[in-house]
Design an enzyme around this catalytic site. Sequence first.
Site, PDB file in Angstrom:
ATOM      1  N   SER A 173       0.818  -1.217   0.000  1.00  0.00           N
ATOM      2  CA  SER A 173       0.000   0.000   0.000  1.00  0.00           C
ATOM      3  C   SER A 173       0.854   1.269   0.000  1.00  0.00           C
ATOM      4  O   SER A 173       0.395   2.325  -0.436  1.00  0.00           O
ATOM      5  CB  SER A 173      -0.923   0.007   1.217  1.00  0.00           C
ATOM      6  OG  SER A 173      -0.161  -0.092   2.403  1.00  0.00           O
TER       7      SER A 173
ATOM      8  N   ASP B 120      -3.169   6.311  12.091  1.00  0.00           N
ATOM      9  CA  ASP B 120      -2.389   5.542  11.129  1.00  0.00           C
ATOM     10  C   ASP B 120      -1.041   6.252  10.950  1.00  0.00           C
ATOM     11  O   ASP B 120      -0.962   7.321  10.338  1.00  0.00           O
ATOM     12  CB  ASP B 120      -3.159   5.485   9.797  1.00  0.00           C
ATOM     13  CG  ASP B 120      -2.390   4.774   8.685  1.00  0.00           C
ATOM     14  OD1 ASP B 120      -1.159   4.580   8.805  1.00  0.00           O
ATOM     15  OD2 ASP B 120      -3.029   4.434   7.666  1.00  0.00           O
TER      16      ASP B 120
ATOM     17  N   HIS C   1       0.890   5.179   6.725  1.00  0.00           N
ATOM     18  CA  HIS C   1       0.633   5.778   5.407  1.00  0.00           C
ATOM     19  C   HIS C   1       0.815   7.296   5.445  1.00  0.00           C
ATOM     20  O   HIS C   1       0.884   7.878   6.524  1.00  0.00           O
ATOM     21  CB  HIS C   1      -0.765   5.375   4.941  1.00  0.00           C
ATOM     22  CG  HIS C   1      -0.908   3.886   4.806  1.00  0.00           C
ATOM     23  ND1 HIS C   1      -1.487   3.105   5.787  1.00  0.00           N
ATOM     24  CD2 HIS C   1      -0.487   3.049   3.832  1.00  0.00           C
ATOM     25  CE1 HIS C   1      -1.427   1.836   5.406  1.00  0.00           C
ATOM     26  NE2 HIS C   1      -0.822   1.770   4.231  1.00  0.00           N
TER      27      HIS C   1
END
Length: 422
Positions: free
Chosen positions: A152, A398, A401
């Site tokens: 990702s 998070d 990311h």
Amino acid sequence: MKPPLSSSSSAVLRKARLSPYVFTLLAFIVFVSILYGEDFMCSLGQLEPTPGRAMSKPVKRRGKLAFAIGKGEEGCDIFSGRWVRDELTRPLYEESECPYIQPQLTCQEHGRPDKDYQKWRWQPHGCDLPSFNATLMLETLRGKRMMFVGDSLNRGQYISMICLLHKLIPDDQKSMKTHKNGSLTIFKARDYNTSIEFYWAPFLLESNADNAIVHRISDRVVRKGSINKHGKNWKGVDILVFNTYLWWMTGLEMKVLKGSFEEENKEIIEVSTEEAYGMGMRSMLRWVRKNMDRKKTRVFFTSMSPTHAKGIDWGGEQGENCYNQTTMIEDPNYWGSDSRKSIMKVIGEVFSKSKYPITFLNITQLSNYRKDAHTSIYKKQWNPLTPEQLANPISYADCTHWCLPGLQDTWNELLFAKLFYP
Ligand SMILES: *[C@@H]1O[C@H](CO)[C@@H](O)[C@H](O)[C@H]1NC(C)=O
Ligand SMILES: *[C@@H]1O[C@H](CO)[C@@H](O)[C@H](O)[C@H]1NC(C)=O
Ligand SMILES: *[C@@H]1O[C@H](CO)[C@@H](O)[C@H](O)[C@H]1NC(C)=O
Ligand SMILES: *[C@@H]1O[C@H](CO)[C@@H](O)[C@H](O)[C@H]1NC(C)=O
Ligand SMILES: *[C@@H]1O[C@H](CO)[C@@H](O)[C@H](O)[C@H]1NC(C)=O
């Protein structure tokens, strides 16, 4: 050509004979570098105008690389530098102008109150980066395929690349589609006959995390020697950009499957993460050597993307993480505890033996400073949040990311620099 390490250190020795102070300093350096190993020598290398580090030159240069139109400045390591605030030219695009950003990365849309993280430009110590020229990039990709392969984080870099280019293409000339199993996303610019693609393969090798939609597996298993399982989908690509790191980090060991996933009695061995990772990297190199023509194609490998889940790493409070961080880490030698140097070493060792020149995008150090650049809580959540979570935002931030626009645009500026001016 750069002088080899031995000649630059003998130059230091000559100076040392001139002055007892320099000699004392040299003795101190040797003593400290024995204490701290090569990391200390690396940071010294940044002070030295003529560093002779072998590690930063994993790419062997025999002849001109495909797509090169010039040369990078002699002796300048573009990955060694600092962040400078640049309100005039950053961000390179607005979040609202790029419809391709996944809701997991649109931080402004999800309520991030500050925008400072968008306003930094990477400034190498020894030279300037060329400006990202979207016209040049797109013209170069005419009639060609570019593909990002990995996890990702690589998908984020892929989307950033599309955001940097798409404005040049009229609406009725561009499209983006994801295959129904989620493995492959293709952005097409029809007039240019160009496709820019993302292929999900978090280990590059076959694994039990290959389902691009359902892959939340804690007991990860990677299959030895299985690069062709995914590799068959990369054939014919002109510019490949690989990454792989985070999925290997399940502890100190990794489970490796020897037979196939279909067999009933699976033979699974546990080896050290470094050994397993090295095995994966060597498989990738073998695939590249067999399937890519070094005269016409290029392969990039993006180093590990750091996370900022442990505030104590940068002198913060226990329990603090990237949540509510709006400034970056100032210490030029900062290195987060989750970016394993041992893995960096494996990458360096494997690449130094590569016959195909892989271009290494060494983004780990420059991203390590950016605790401010993560999506944190400002993203679409997979599951509704519980009242307990809502009361304690740190618990669901998070810190892996990155918001777009943001840090990953810089990774693509570096890719641009290395593609055209290697
Ligand atoms: C990556 O870049 C950092 C910062 O310039 C440097 O210290 C390190 O040695 C580089 N690593 C490799 C493997 O080239
Ligand atoms: C960008 O690249 C195009 C195509 O090579 C070139 O014509 C143009 O002058 C470049 N723009 C800048 C600002 O360098
Ligand atoms: C379009 O690009 C592909 C490679 O991606 C190439 O095989 C094909 O010949 C190109 N078609 C045209 C019409 O240029
Ligand atoms: C998804 O579909 C593509 C095309 O059919 C195939 O090549 C790929 O292996 C599939 N991915 C998975 C994880 O099954
Ligand atoms: C965020 O950090 C600032 C200091 O930088 C602090 O004043 C503020 O209380 C913090 N907010 C939250 C919600 O933790």
